[in-house]
Write a protein that holds these residues in place. Sequence first.
Motif, PDB file in Angstrom:
ATOM      1  N   GLN A  10     -20.620 -19.802 -21.103  1.00 54.44           N
ATOM      2  CA  GLN A  10     -21.708 -20.758 -21.411  1.00 54.44           C
ATOM      3  C   GLN A  10     -23.165 -20.294 -20.759  1.00 54.44           C
ATOM      4  O   GLN A  10     -23.152 -20.088 -19.462  1.00 54.44           O
ATOM      5  CB  GLN A  10     -21.391 -22.290 -20.760  1.00 54.44           C
ATOM      6  CG  GLN A  10     -21.985 -23.324 -21.510  1.00 54.44           C
ATOM      7  CD  GLN A  10     -21.587 -23.420 -23.053  1.00 54.44           C
ATOM      8  OE1 GLN A  10     -20.414 -23.214 -23.332  1.00 54.44           O
ATOM      9  NE2 GLN A  10     -22.613 -23.591 -23.912  1.00 54.44           N
ATOM     10  N   LYS A  28     -21.297 -12.376 -32.988  1.00 59.63           N
ATOM     11  CA  LYS A  28     -20.706 -13.610 -33.277  1.00 59.63           C
ATOM     12  C   LYS A  28     -19.761 -14.069 -32.438  1.00 59.63           C
ATOM     13  O   LYS A  28     -19.880 -15.474 -32.037  1.00 59.63           O
ATOM     14  CB  LYS A  28     -20.169 -13.495 -34.736  1.00 59.63           C
ATOM     15  CG  LYS A  28     -21.115 -13.104 -35.690  1.00 59.63           C
ATOM     16  CD  LYS A  28     -20.332 -12.946 -36.943  1.00 59.63           C
ATOM     17  CE  LYS A  28     -21.580 -12.472 -38.116  1.00 59.63           C
ATOM     18  NZ  LYS A  28     -20.931 -12.330 -39.505  1.00 59.63           N
ATOM     19  N   VAL A  29     -18.856 -13.537 -31.818  1.00 59.47           N
ATOM     20  CA  VAL A  29     -17.760 -14.085 -31.066  1.00 59.47           C
ATOM     21  C   VAL A  29     -18.243 -14.752 -29.732  1.00 59.47           C
ATOM     22  O   VAL A  29     -18.061 -15.929 -29.386  1.00 59.47           O
ATOM     23  CB  VAL A  29     -16.720 -13.071 -30.629  1.00 59.47           C
ATOM     24  CG1 VAL A  29     -15.871 -13.395 -29.581  1.00 59.47           C
ATOM     25  CG2 VAL A  29     -15.747 -12.734 -32.019  1.00 59.47           C
ATOM     26  N   HIS A  31     -21.320 -15.469 -28.929  1.00 58.53           N
ATOM     27  CA  HIS A  31     -22.082 -16.511 -29.443  1.00 58.53           C
ATOM     28  C   HIS A  31     -21.323 -17.956 -29.718  1.00 58.53           C
ATOM     29  O   HIS A  31     -21.701 -18.973 -29.014  1.00 58.53           O
ATOM     30  CB  HIS A  31     -23.128 -16.477 -30.710  1.00 58.53           C
ATOM     31  CG  HIS A  31     -23.799 -17.522 -31.155  1.00 58.53           C
ATOM     32  ND1 HIS A  31     -24.848 -17.977 -30.476  1.00 58.53           N
ATOM     33  CD2 HIS A  31     -23.691 -18.192 -32.353  1.00 58.53           C
ATOM     34  CE1 HIS A  31     -25.623 -18.788 -31.342  1.00 58.53           C
ATOM     35  NE2 HIS A  31     -24.708 -19.177 -32.462  1.00 58.53           N
ATOM     36  N   GLY A  32     -20.246 -17.685 -30.238  1.00 52.41           N
ATOM     37  CA  GLY A  32     -19.223 -18.986 -30.309  1.00 52.41           C
ATOM     38  C   GLY A  32     -18.973 -19.529 -29.177  1.00 52.41           C
ATOM     39  O   GLY A  32     -18.678 -20.787 -29.126  1.00 52.41           O
ATOM     40  N   LEU A  33     -18.976 -18.323 -28.184  1.00 50.60           N
ATOM     41  CA  LEU A  33     -18.269 -18.786 -26.903  1.00 50.60           C
ATOM     42  C   LEU A  33     -19.309 -19.504 -26.010  1.00 50.60           C
ATOM     43  O   LEU A  33     -19.148 -19.933 -24.742  1.00 50.60           O
ATOM     44  CB  LEU A  33     -17.550 -17.955 -26.327  1.00 50.60           C
ATOM     45  CG  LEU A  33     -16.324 -17.105 -26.892  1.00 50.60           C
ATOM     46  CD1 LEU A  33     -16.089 -15.857 -26.088  1.00 50.60           C
ATOM     47  CD2 LEU A  33     -15.126 -18.182 -26.669  1.00 50.60           C
ATOM     48  N   GLY A  34     -20.391 -19.439 -26.610  1.00 45.58           N
ATOM     49  CA  GLY A  34     -21.624 -20.311 -25.725  1.00 45.58           C
ATOM     50  C   GLY A  34     -22.553 -19.222 -24.904  1.00 45.58           C
ATOM     51  O   GLY A  34     -23.427 -19.716 -23.957  1.00 45.58           O
ATOM     52  N   LEU A  58     -27.782 -17.762 -37.226  1.00 52.70           N
ATOM     53  CA  LEU A  58     -26.790 -18.413 -36.416  1.00 52.70           C
ATOM     54  C   LEU A  58     -27.686 -18.869 -35.167  1.00 52.70           C
ATOM     55  O   LEU A  58     -26.901 -19.614 -34.266  1.00 52.70           O
ATOM     56  CB  LEU A  58     -25.593 -17.285 -36.131  1.00 52.70           C
ATOM     57  CG  LEU A  58     -24.683 -17.189 -37.306  1.00 52.70           C
ATOM     58  CD1 LEU A  58     -23.663 -15.940 -36.792  1.00 52.70           C
ATOM     59  CD2 LEU A  58     -23.830 -18.222 -37.671  1.00 52.70           C
ATOM     60  N   ASP A 157     -10.473  -9.443 -33.525  1.00 51.99           N
ATOM     61  CA  ASP A 157      -9.657  -9.724 -34.690  1.00 51.99           C
ATOM     62  C   ASP A 157      -8.248 -10.137 -34.198  1.00 51.99           C
ATOM     63  O   ASP A 157      -7.840 -11.044 -34.207  1.00 51.99           O
ATOM     64  CB  ASP A 157      -9.780  -9.307 -35.953  1.00 51.99           C
ATOM     65  CG  ASP A 157     -10.909  -9.782 -36.644  1.00 51.99           C
ATOM     66  OD1 ASP A 157     -12.008 -10.429 -36.074  1.00 51.99           O
ATOM     67  OD2 ASP A 157     -11.249  -9.301 -37.550  1.00 51.99           O
TER      68      ASP A 157
END
Length: 474
Positions: A10, A28-29, A31-34, A58, A157
């Motif tokens: 974060q 992407k990964v 970013h998805g984790l904050g 995104l 992945d």
Amino acid sequence: MGSGQVTDWQGKNVTVAGLGVSGIPAAKVLHGLGAKITVVNDGDDARARAQAAELEALGITVRLGDGATLPEGTDLIVTAPGWKPDKPLFTAARAAGVPVWGDVELAWRLRGPDAAPWLAVTGTNGKTTTVQMLASILKAAGLRTAAVGNIGVSLLDAVLGEEQYDVLAVELSSYQLHWAPSLRAHSAAVLNLAPDHLDWHGSMEAYAADKGRIYEGNRVACVYNVADKATEDLVREADVEEGCRAIGFTLGTPAPSQLGVVEGVLVDRAFVENRQKNAQELAEVTDVNPPAPHNVANALAAAALARAYGVPPQAVRDGLRAFTPDAHRIAHVADVDGVAYIDDSKATNTHAAEASLAAYESIVWIAGGLAKGAVFEELVTKSAGRLRGVVLIGADRGLIREALARHAPEVPVVDLDRTDTGAMLAAVQEARRLAQPGDTVLLAPACASMDMFVNYNQRGDVFAEAVRELGAGA
């Protein structure tokens, strides 16, 4: 951001270097984790702009045409493996004390607490085949596995996806290993070491050191090639866990703690009770496809890693039988007038070509392309006795021609002096003229393909097409 898992992303400022196959998923990964992501990329073409637009939608910042400057406040860089260590971005990162991870390091750090162990493979040649053989053997043992890393499923992945794995067969390049400081495999193999990518690493010593990182912290087995002392030296230098063993593979009779070949049978004298006296049969040489010497070596390395993981002997045999090699890797295209035509377009360096040439007795060799700084003296010296004739194409064919003139002056050479795609049909026609029944016409260019073709796949396809034209007109 020292070693160990990073659980809280974060608000971390992460710079992702490169919009390639590893950069976009990493961005992407994270970013998805904050994390707050800035992607920097040297290129600024239509493709890069389209990729950037997708990431910006995104909420990810993208800076095109500027891969040199370190963004303000960066806590970590995640780089594409191909970016050279001497780039200004990394010089700035070192000065600012900012760590640099590759995609492999990122995947390693993002694994869950019960993550599947990694069986890792590197080497100048044979990595992909060995990892695919290993995955085939592990599957034959009933294990949930995948061939990942430099091939197949992306590592991110594999460690973050829904699929649960028991164990992963991981192909790692020297680039990836350079940027993976905390990777610790269950067991690992260095198949061979020959000069390659020296323009990237700067020296043979630096290249070897990056390959050797694969052994760091191994728990069970460091697998090395008995015929290639440099690989054994890397094992000696590695800092491994207590009880980890050095396991050799050889095309000869194995000593204790080695796998090898006895009278056409692959045998294990490493993972057996009383290895001083006992050997375990694993498979026949004829179970290996194709049974060329270097491929038998690949099979032994795969078997050693699988046995280190505890796989039973029968799974080795069943896995090797089930394995089918990749396209353009010693692929038999056709027989025309008693001559075999073999596509080994994937032999993009001298080491791979040497292994390919060693598999046949009497050869008309089609070679040439982009040399990438390679020299051909040793390759020609070792292979001269097998050459019926040589047909040369591509930008750097002159280097091979000179080596042939010095070390195999009696071998007829046709220099086509062409770099257009149509040169391949002419090369195949010339090779047919030189070949006699029982010979092998072998495309093993010992060079990269980009002077004439999109990639080695296209080069192999064009060769196969030319051979089929010969057959049709025969």
